[in-house]
Write an enzyme that holds these catalytic residues in place. Structure first.
Site, PDB file in Angstrom:
ATOM      1  N   LYS A  43      -7.732  -0.141  11.227  1.00  0.00           N
ATOM      2  CA  LYS A  43      -7.123  -0.579   9.970  1.00  0.00           C
ATOM      3  C   LYS A  43      -5.852   0.236   9.734  1.00  0.00           C
ATOM      4  O   LYS A  43      -4.820  -0.292   9.315  1.00  0.00           O
ATOM      5  CB  LYS A  43      -8.123  -0.407   8.822  1.00  0.00           C
ATOM      6  CG  LYS A  43      -7.695  -1.059   7.514  1.00  0.00           C
ATOM      7  CD  LYS A  43      -6.788  -0.202   6.657  1.00  0.00           C
ATOM      8  CE  LYS A  43      -6.441  -0.888   5.340  1.00  0.00           C
ATOM      9  NZ  LYS A  43      -5.478  -0.104   4.539  1.00  0.00           N
ATOM     10  N   ASP A  92       3.235 -14.110  11.600  1.00  0.00           N
ATOM     11  CA  ASP A  92       1.896 -14.492  11.143  1.00  0.00           C
ATOM     12  C   ASP A  92       0.975 -13.267  11.211  1.00  0.00           C
ATOM     13  O   ASP A  92       0.509 -12.892  12.295  1.00  0.00           O
ATOM     14  CB  ASP A  92       1.401 -15.634  12.045  1.00  0.00           C
ATOM     15  CG  ASP A  92       0.065 -16.202  11.623  1.00  0.00           C
ATOM     16  OD1 ASP A  92      -0.724 -15.474  10.982  1.00  0.00           O
ATOM     17  OD2 ASP A  92      -0.210 -17.362  11.949  1.00  0.00           O
ATOM     18  N   HIS A 135      -1.756  10.754   0.180  1.00  0.00           N
ATOM     19  CA  HIS A 135      -2.048   9.483  -0.441  1.00  0.00           C
ATOM     20  C   HIS A 135      -1.934   9.582  -1.949  1.00  0.00           C
ATOM     21  O   HIS A 135      -1.369   8.734  -2.608  1.00  0.00           O
ATOM     22  CB  HIS A 135      -3.507   9.141  -0.107  1.00  0.00           C
ATOM     23  CG  HIS A 135      -3.665   7.824   0.545  1.00  0.00           C
ATOM     24  ND1 HIS A 135      -4.177   6.755  -0.100  1.00  0.00           N
ATOM     25  CD2 HIS A 135      -3.384   7.418   1.804  1.00  0.00           C
ATOM     26  CE1 HIS A 135      -4.227   5.741   0.728  1.00  0.00           C
ATOM     27  NE2 HIS A 135      -3.749   6.115   1.890  1.00  0.00           N
ATOM     28  N   GLU A 152       0.826  -1.215   0.000  1.00  0.00           N
ATOM     29  CA  GLU A 152       0.000   0.000   0.000  1.00  0.00           C
ATOM     30  C   GLU A 152       0.861   1.266   0.000  1.00  0.00           C
ATOM     31  O   GLU A 152       1.667   1.476   0.913  1.00  0.00           O
ATOM     32  CB  GLU A 152      -0.931   0.000   1.222  1.00  0.00           C
ATOM     33  CG  GLU A 152      -1.904   1.168   1.161  1.00  0.00           C
ATOM     34  CD  GLU A 152      -2.971   1.152   2.251  1.00  0.00           C
ATOM     35  OE1 GLU A 152      -3.121   0.143   2.948  1.00  0.00           O
ATOM     36  OE2 GLU A 152      -3.650   2.180   2.387  1.00  0.00           O
TER      37      GLU A 152
HETATM   38  P1  NAD Z   1       7.815 -23.488  16.335  1.00  0.00           P
HETATM   39  O1  NAD Z   1       7.126 -24.682  16.900  1.00  0.00           O
HETATM   40  O2  NAD Z   1       8.463 -23.615  15.023  1.00  0.00           O
HETATM   41  O3  NAD Z   1       8.871 -22.923  17.385  1.00  0.00           O
HETATM   42  C1  NAD Z   1       8.633 -22.950  18.761  1.00  0.00           C
HETATM   43  C2  NAD Z   1       9.590 -23.892  19.441  1.00  0.00           C
HETATM   44  O4  NAD Z   1      10.930 -23.461  19.278  1.00  0.00           O
HETATM   45  C3  NAD Z   1       9.368 -23.942  20.924  1.00  0.00           C
HETATM   46  O5  NAD Z   1       8.404 -24.920  21.211  1.00  0.00           O
HETATM   47  C4  NAD Z   1      10.761 -24.260  21.488  1.00  0.00           C
HETATM   48  O6  NAD Z   1      10.894 -25.658  21.712  1.00  0.00           O
HETATM   49  C5  NAD Z   1      11.723 -23.835  20.388  1.00  0.00           C
HETATM   50  N1  NAD Z   1      12.566 -22.682  20.731  1.00  0.00           N
HETATM   51  C6  NAD Z   1      13.895 -22.530  20.405  1.00  0.00           C
HETATM   52  N2  NAD Z   1      14.369 -21.352  20.834  1.00  0.00           N
HETATM   53  C7  NAD Z   1      13.354 -20.729  21.444  1.00  0.00           C
HETATM   54  C8  NAD Z   1      13.214 -19.447  22.101  1.00  0.00           C
HETATM   55  N3  NAD Z   1      14.244 -18.591  22.216  1.00  0.00           N
HETATM   56  N4  NAD Z   1      12.003 -19.108  22.595  1.00  0.00           N
HETATM   57  C9  NAD Z   1      10.946 -19.949  22.487  1.00  0.00           C
HETATM   58  N5  NAD Z   1      11.020 -21.169  21.903  1.00  0.00           N
HETATM   59  C10 NAD Z   1      12.210 -21.552  21.374  1.00  0.00           C
HETATM   60  O7  NAD Z   1       6.807 -22.253  16.181  1.00  0.00           O
HETATM   61  P2  NAD Z   1       5.688 -21.616  17.109  1.00  0.00           P
HETATM   62  O8  NAD Z   1       6.136 -20.248  17.482  1.00  0.00           O
HETATM   63  O9  NAD Z   1       5.275 -22.525  18.220  1.00  0.00           O
HETATM   64  O10 NAD Z   1       4.466 -21.517  16.072  1.00  0.00           O
HETATM   65  C11 NAD Z   1       4.403 -20.466  15.149  1.00  0.00           C
HETATM   66  C12 NAD Z   1       3.764 -20.952  13.872  1.00  0.00           C
HETATM   67  O11 NAD Z   1       2.488 -21.520  14.111  1.00  0.00           O
HETATM   68  C13 NAD Z   1       3.549 -19.829  12.902  1.00  0.00           C
HETATM   69  O12 NAD Z   1       4.048 -20.229  11.652  1.00  0.00           O
HETATM   70  C14 NAD Z   1       2.014 -19.722  12.830  1.00  0.00           C
HETATM   71  O13 NAD Z   1       1.629 -19.219  11.585  1.00  0.00           O
HETATM   72  C15 NAD Z   1       1.593 -21.113  13.073  1.00  0.00           C
HETATM   73  N6  NAD Z   1       0.222 -21.382  13.565  1.00  0.00           N
HETATM   74  C16 NAD Z   1      -0.611 -20.421  13.990  1.00  0.00           C
HETATM   75  C17 NAD Z   1      -1.889 -20.725  14.466  1.00  0.00           C
HETATM   76  C18 NAD Z   1      -2.762 -19.622  15.012  1.00  0.00           C
HETATM   77  O14 NAD Z   1      -2.289 -18.519  15.190  1.00  0.00           O
HETATM   78  N7  NAD Z   1      -4.025 -19.875  15.295  1.00  0.00           N
HETATM   79  C19 NAD Z   1      -2.288 -22.060  14.521  1.00  0.00           C
HETATM   80  C20 NAD Z   1      -1.400 -23.056  14.085  1.00  0.00           C
HETATM   81  C21 NAD Z   1      -0.128 -22.711  13.623  1.00  0.00           C
END
Ligand code: NAD
Length: 419
Positions: free
Chosen positions: A257, A273, A371, A79
């Protein structure tokens, strides 16, 4: 970095701008990461059925001071005017010291829905009596998160009456540290489900994160000095504009927005996300039962405008695309943030800057002026202008206030830029 004020930055060609950012950050690797971008091979591992890449402009918002630190903000957006407005809002906050932030910390909720219950209130209490056992089971599945100081930290249990009968919904509260946490908490929710079934005597149905991340709030505050924004009249004009957004959902939707124009652009640039953050923001804006604005404006005893914002910002530095996408990794390095919590606070500041710039324009000269000059460039491009002709034709159309393809084509013929 000494200063995020980069005068004349907007006039440079993209390559020179990138050079300035590399220089300002003192980080030569950023250049290669941005230039190479995401490869098809990497993309093919990220999602299904890949056939190509979809590119979006990446720009830098300048002028930000956040908690005393000069910050350059990468923004990915299609945008026009968003990046210019964020930079403009940040510049006007500088006299007041920039943005000051705070947060609740990175706690997310997973919901575990139990149904087919004989005694929902009894079931609720039995779950709470076993809270430490449940958090222990949850933590067993993510020892890494626990080692980093995160993990399940507690429970809330709600009895909910629904059209499908009473339900007991357990909220597993998880400190996600530097992860957005959806995968992490969903895994935990699934792990504790059998124990919840045992305690409730019912059946566990859904086990999933809530995007209403009201325990992961980021806040920002800025003082926009009357002198820096156009005097007492502008202060009062912005105040009145913001007052409408507090009470009128039609206005609040557009107000928010505008906030998300800024926040989502940083969420995307850092590989986070966008839908999760958008969902959280709008759900939080409606938490009282009436949808309202995410920011507030007040006039202080000096006659200056005090802007504040508070919203859930569930973003991470690990997981998702943040560590995979080279441009997202470069964006995090440009921001210089060391934790997901800090990233969320930067995003809140960007939302406030964006919001203030839009409100000020709306409440004074109208949004179209700023804009339109940017929009005019797009129209000039669409009419076939190239190189310096784009700017020349855009400026002519903006000054004539006639911005359309026909006029752009006419000017192109007149000025001899057609091909
Ligand atoms: P992930 O599982 O890839 O990473 C998280 C893991 O990384 C943790 O469980 C931990 O074991 C490890 N880790 C390593 N270093 C870390 C640190 N410094 N801090 C915290 N954890 C660390 O990802 P996530 O963050 O659990 O999930 C994010 C993804 O899930 C995004 O891609 C999102 O789009 C997707 N998602 C979103 C939804 C929703 O928002 N409703 C639902 C399902 C999936």
């Amino acid at each position: 970095m000494t200063s995020s004020r980069l005068p004349g930055f907007y006039k440079l060609p993209p390559d020179e701008r990138l050079g300035k950012i590399v220089e300002a950050c003192g980080d030569a690797e950023i250049k290669e990461m941005i230039k190479s971008g995401l490869s098809l091979e990497q993309a093919d591992k990220m999602v299904e059925n890949v056939i190509g890449l979809f590119q979006v402009p990446l720009g830098i918002a300048t002028n930000f001071i956040i908690d005393g630190r000069e910050v350059l903000v990468p923004m990915a957006t299609e945008e026009p005017s968003v990046i210019a407005a964020a930079s403009n809002g940040a510049r006007m906050a500088r006299d007041g010291g920039g943005f000051f932030t705070s947060s609740t910390g990175p706690v997310m909720r997973a919901q575990i829905q139990a149904v087919d219950l004989k005694d929902p209130h009894g079931a609720r209490c039995r779950i709470l009596e076993h809270a430490s056992e449940i958090t222990r089971i949850a933590n067993e599945v993510d020892p890494m998160l626990v080692r980093l100081g995160g993990g399940a930290v507690g429970l809330e249990v709600h009895v909910i009456d629904s059209r499908a009968g009473p339900m007991v919904v357990t909220h597993l509260l998880v400190d996600c540290r530097d992860a957005m946490g959806a995968n992490a908490v969903n895994t935990m929710a699934e792990a504790v489900a059998p124990e919840i079934e045992r305690l409730t005597g019912g059946r566990v149905h859904l086990r999933i994160i809530s995007n209403l991340a009201d325990m992961r709030l980021a806040r920002a505050r800025a003082v926009f000095k009357a002198d820096a924004i156009g005097g007492a009249e502008t202060v009062s004009a912005v105040f009145k504009a913001a007052a409408l957004a507090e009470v009128d959902p039609y206005r609040a939707a557009t107000h928010n927005k505008g906030i998300m124009n800024g926040i989502t652009a940083v969420v995307l640039a850092t590989g986070n996300d966008t839908r999760a953050v958008e969902a959280g923001a709008h759900a939080y804006a409606a938490r009282s039962g009436q949808y309202s604005s995410l920011s507030r404006y007040e006039i202080d005893s000096n006659g200056d405008l005090v802007g504040t914002i508070e919203l859930p910002v569930a973003v991470g530095l690990v997981g998702g695309a943040t560590r995979v996408h080279p441009v997202a990794r470069a964006a995090v390095r440009i921001l210089g943030v060391r934790s997901a919590d800090e990233l969320s606070r930067v995003m809140a500041a960007v939302g406030l800057a964006q919001n203030f710039a839009a409100l000020r324009a709306l409440a004074t000269e109208g949004i179209q002026r700023g804009h339109m000059s940017l929009h005019a460039r797009n129209i000039a491009l669409q009419a076939g202008a190239r190189g310096e002709m784009v700017e020349i034709i855009a400026e002519r159309m903006a000054s004539e206030r006639r911005i359309n393809i026909e006029r752009a084509s006419e000017l192109l013929r007149e000025l001899g830029g057609s091909h």
